[in-house]
Design a protein around this motif. Structure first.
Motif, mmCIF file in Angstrom:
data_model
loop_
_atom_site.group_PDB
_atom_site.id
_atom_site.type_symbol
_atom_site.label_atom_id
_atom_site.label_comp_id
_atom_site.label_asym_id
_atom_site.label_seq_id
_atom_site.Cartn_x
_atom_site.Cartn_y
_atom_site.Cartn_z
ATOM 1 N N VAL A 1 0.998 -1.130 -0.227
ATOM 2 C CA VAL A 1 0.006 -0.182 0.076
ATOM 3 C C VAL A 1 1.092 1.399 -0.022
ATOM 4 N N VAL A 2 0.625 2.166 -0.952
ATOM 5 C CA VAL A 2 1.460 3.282 -0.968
ATOM 6 C C VAL A 2 0.397 4.791 -0.709
ATOM 7 N N LEU A 3 0.926 5.262 -0.159
ATOM 8 C CA LEU A 3 0.221 6.880 0.324
ATOM 9 C C LEU A 3 0.569 7.873 -0.380
ATOM 10 N N GLY A 4 -0.221 8.765 -0.784
ATOM 11 C CA GLY A 4 0.036 9.939 -1.565
ATOM 12 C C GLY A 4 -1.157 10.997 -1.514
ATOM 13 N N GLN A 5 -1.007 11.915 -1.913
ATOM 14 C CA GLN A 5 -2.068 13.057 -1.953
ATOM 15 C C GLN A 5 -2.904 12.759 -3.361
ATOM 16 N N ALA A 6 -4.166 13.146 -3.204
ATOM 17 C CA ALA A 6 -4.934 13.236 -4.413
ATOM 18 C C ALA A 6 -4.594 14.116 -5.364
ATOM 19 N N ALA A 7 -4.662 14.135 -6.550
ATOM 20 C CA ALA A 7 -4.536 14.992 -7.602
ATOM 21 C C ALA A 7 -5.208 16.322 -7.171
ATOM 22 N N PRO A 8 -4.896 17.546 -7.880
ATOM 23 C CA PRO A 8 -5.556 18.620 -7.454
ATOM 24 C C PRO A 8 -6.948 18.674 -8.042
ATOM 25 N N GLY A 9 -7.831 19.283 -7.361
ATOM 26 C CA GLY A 9 -9.296 19.073 -7.839
ATOM 27 C C GLY A 9 -10.094 17.923 -7.303
ATOM 28 N N VAL A 10 -9.442 16.766 -6.915
ATOM 29 C CA VAL A 10 -10.166 15.705 -6.404
ATOM 30 C C VAL A 10 -10.168 15.755 -4.927
ATOM 31 N N THR A 11 -11.489 15.573 -4.488
ATOM 32 C CA THR A 11 -11.982 15.710 -2.888
ATOM 33 C C THR A 11 -12.279 14.137 -2.452
ATOM 34 N N VAL A 12 -12.384 14.288 -1.256
ATOM 35 C CA VAL A 12 -12.839 12.728 -0.590
ATOM 36 C C VAL A 12 -14.332 12.580 -1.101
ATOM 37 N N ALA A 13 -15.114 13.683 -1.442
ATOM 38 C CA ALA A 13 -16.318 13.187 -2.117
ATOM 39 C C ALA A 13 -16.336 12.520 -3.421
ATOM 40 N N ASP A 14 -15.151 12.495 -4.041
ATOM 41 C CA ASP A 14 -14.785 11.989 -5.523
ATOM 42 C C ASP A 14 -14.392 10.445 -5.236
ATOM 43 N N LEU A 15 -14.131 10.120 -4.304
ATOM 44 C CA LEU A 15 -13.239 8.642 -3.802
ATOM 45 C C LEU A 15 -14.269 7.592 -3.260
ATOM 46 N N THR A 16 -13.953 6.461 -3.632
ATOM 47 C CA THR A 16 -14.605 5.239 -2.900
ATOM 48 C C THR A 16 -13.418 4.484 -2.580
#
Length: 148
Positions: A101-116
């Motif tokens: 498992v690799v950690l990292g930031q989401a790309a700009p403009g991607v929020t937790v509301a966009d993720l599952t």
């Protein structure tokens, strides 16, 4: 004076665009893969300690977990108090082939509301910081099928 693009952490990734890859290391004795890279010895406690070789990691993985960073971190973390704090999503991505498992930031403009959890994401180049001479680059995770 030309503007220089420089990795924020040397040796952790390479390439641009479609050729962008995170770099890890693999033990030749037990096949364990490490990111961040390991350059001294195998971290697997059951390994007879083989040599380590650099390997490009999978460009895509699936979200294992995610959260958001809504506040400026306290000292000793570095952040410019003169700039407004911008929340960002932090993603833990499972790379199936490497079994890590690799950690990292989401790309700009991607929020937790966009993720599952389970959503496919890809590693893309990103910017950590820019000044007059240098753009410090990192990696971001972006849901597949989302334009840059």
């Amino acid at each position: 004076m030309p503007h220089i693009r420089k990795p924020a952490v040397a040796g952790w990734f390479t390439g641009e665009g479609d050729g962008f890859r995170l770099l890890g290391t693999r033990c030749t004795a037990c096949a364990s893969v490490f990111f961040p890279r390991e350059d001294v010895h195998c971290r697997n406690p059951h390994c007879p300690d083989g040599s380590l070789e650099e390997v490009p990691l999978s460009q895509r993985g699936r979200i294992w977990s995610y959260t958001d960073s809504r506040y400026r971190p306290p000292s000793p973390y570095v952040s410019n108090p003169e700039l407004p704090w911008e929340p960002y999503a932090l993603i833990a991505v499972e790379l199936e082939a490497e079994r890590i498992v690799v950690l990292g930031q989401a790309a700009p403009g991607v929020t937790v509301a966009d993720l599952t959890v389970g959503m496919e994401v890809e590693a893309v180049p990103g910017v950590l910081h820019e000044d007059a001479e240098t753009t410090w680059t990192i990696w971001h995770w972006r849901p597949t099928g989302v334009a840059a």
